[in-house]
Design a protein around this motif. Structure first.
Motif, PDB file in Angstrom:
ATOM      1  N   UNK A  75       0.663  -1.173  -0.142  1.00 44.38           N
ATOM      2  CA  UNK A  75      -0.083   0.097   0.001  1.00 44.38           C
ATOM      3  C   UNK A  75       0.835   1.287  -0.048  1.00 44.38           C
ATOM      4  N   UNK A  76       1.993   0.979   0.397  1.00 42.23           N
ATOM      5  CA  UNK A  76       2.971   2.212   0.578  1.00 42.23           C
ATOM      6  C   UNK A  76       3.471   2.819  -0.749  1.00 42.23           C
ATOM      7  N   UNK A  77       3.053   2.064  -1.881  1.00 38.10           N
ATOM      8  CA  UNK A  77       3.310   2.378  -3.108  1.00 38.10           C
ATOM      9  C   UNK A  77       2.253   3.152  -3.917  1.00 38.10           C
ATOM     10  N   UNK A  78       1.141   3.155  -3.240  1.00 37.86           N
ATOM     11  CA  UNK A  78      -0.295   3.655  -3.770  1.00 37.86           C
ATOM     12  C   UNK A  78      -0.321   5.108  -3.960  1.00 37.86           C
ATOM     13  N   UNK A  79       0.353   5.830  -2.916  1.00 39.93           N
ATOM     14  CA  UNK A  79       0.485   7.278  -2.670  1.00 39.93           C
ATOM     15  C   UNK A  79      -0.791   7.594  -1.530  1.00 39.93           C
ATOM     16  N   UNK A  80      -0.738   8.868  -1.308  1.00 36.64           N
ATOM     17  CA  UNK A  80      -1.626   9.367  -0.591  1.00 36.64           C
ATOM     18  C   UNK A  80      -3.169   9.214  -0.379  1.00 36.64           C
ATOM     19  N   UNK A  81      -3.532   9.033  -1.684  1.00 33.89           N
ATOM     20  CA  UNK A  81      -4.943   8.989  -2.138  1.00 33.89           C
ATOM     21  C   UNK A  81      -5.100   8.117  -3.242  1.00 33.89           C
TER      22      UNK A  81
END
Length: 323
Positions: A75-81
């Protein structure tokens, strides 16, 4: 068709009409073959959920273990939104592990699946467990042109394609899907599961379970044709066949005629000789490097990889270009 019997086509949805057209085409070609997407009516979807729980079927439990262990890192690769798009969403079980690793208010979830009733029922269950999550289901064949909801302002569009479903595509189809996804996910990325090359006995057992659930799943395709399209064929006329084809690095599933027989569909009669098959599915097995190279040709930049200690399965992060 017997003389004096008039065949009447039932009133059909667009999906049913497409099923009929594709099955006619499948039965007309040599060798006979049809897309595995027609496995997934309500009955087929329930059977596949049972397959995922079988002791012989390692992909689901292996991928779930990877998600449980590494979801926060993924999930850390997805970005803040994120607008999280799950292709071939099904029962919405695996995505829960990703959702648990994301701030709920930062995600719009768009599950895409061809089986409308099954998808909407799964969305009802998800909404009950994830209050406040924005869910916009899309009933569609994600391999064909479709329109996703507009990506919310400030969000990146992230694809999720678990289950090694990419293996069901031919190499040309896999390339076409990856190119479609690279364009659709521009500026975001794709988290995708792939089944890795491994011992043939492990593969054989996974598709020939002792309880016969995979056989029932395979045979349901023709039972669906009987229910929805009025197809006629002997009740015991076909049997499940699954084997590993090393030349193509893939498992193949077929429905094999147990004797010479006719299958009647919409006024047309299609003959099978004993042992002739309708090819219903193949599941390609990959190496990580080989799949990353294919993804790069389609417009992705390969990134992080998560795999199990036995190297049986992998989840790959693929970054989609912003241009």
């Amino acid at each position: 068709m017997k003389p004096g019997i008039e065949w009447r086509q039932p009133r059909a949805s667009a999906e049913t009409q497409q099923f009929a057209a594709d099955l006619h085409a499948a039965l007309s070609r040599a060798p006979k073959s049809i897309s595995p997407k027609y496995f997934y009516d309500e009955t087929g979807s329930r059977l596949f959920e049972r397959i995922c729980d079988l002791p012989e079927y390692y992909p689901t439990r292996t991928e779930l273990a990877l998600l449980r262990t590494h979801a926060a890192d993924m999930a850390s690769h997805f970005g803040p939104r994120a607008q999280l798009v799950e292709y071939g969403a099904g029962a919405l079980l695996k995505v829960r592990l990703l959702l648990d690793a994301l701030p709920r208010e930062s995600v719009q979830f768009v599950p895409v699946d061809i089986s409308g009733p099954h998808l909407l029922a799964a969305c009802d269950g998800l909404a009950g467990d994830y209050a406040g999550l924005a869910i916009q289901p899309l009933v569609a064949d994600f391999t064909r042109p479709h329109t996703l909801p507009q990506c919310p302002a400030g969000s990146r569009r992230i694809g999720f394609f678990p289950g090694s479903s990419i293996g069901n595509f031919t190499p040309a189809e896999a390339d076409a899907f990856l190119r479609l996804a690279a364009a659709e996910l521009r500026g975001g990325g794709l988290l995708i599961g792939i089944d890795l090359v491994k011992d043939h006995d492990v593969l054989h057992a996974a598709y020939n379970d002792a309880d016969g659930v995979t056989a029932a799943f395979n045979l349901n395709l023709l039972e669906r044709a009987r229910r929805e399209l009025g197809a006629e064929f002997p009740q015991d006329g076909f049997e499940h066949l699954a084997f590993y084809n090393p030349a193509y690095r893939r498992i193949e599933m077929h429905l094999r005629a147990t004797r010479p027989l006719d299958l009647q569909l919409g006024g047309e009669i299609y003959g099978f000789h004993e042992g002739e098959t309708l090819h219903t599915e193949h599941s390609h097995k990959y190496t990580i490097a080989g799949f990353q190279a294919m993804a790069a040709r389609a417009g992705f930049q390969p990134g992080a990889v998560w795999t199990d200690p036995k190297q049986w399965f992998a989840l790959l992060w693929l970054k989609a270009s912003s241009t």
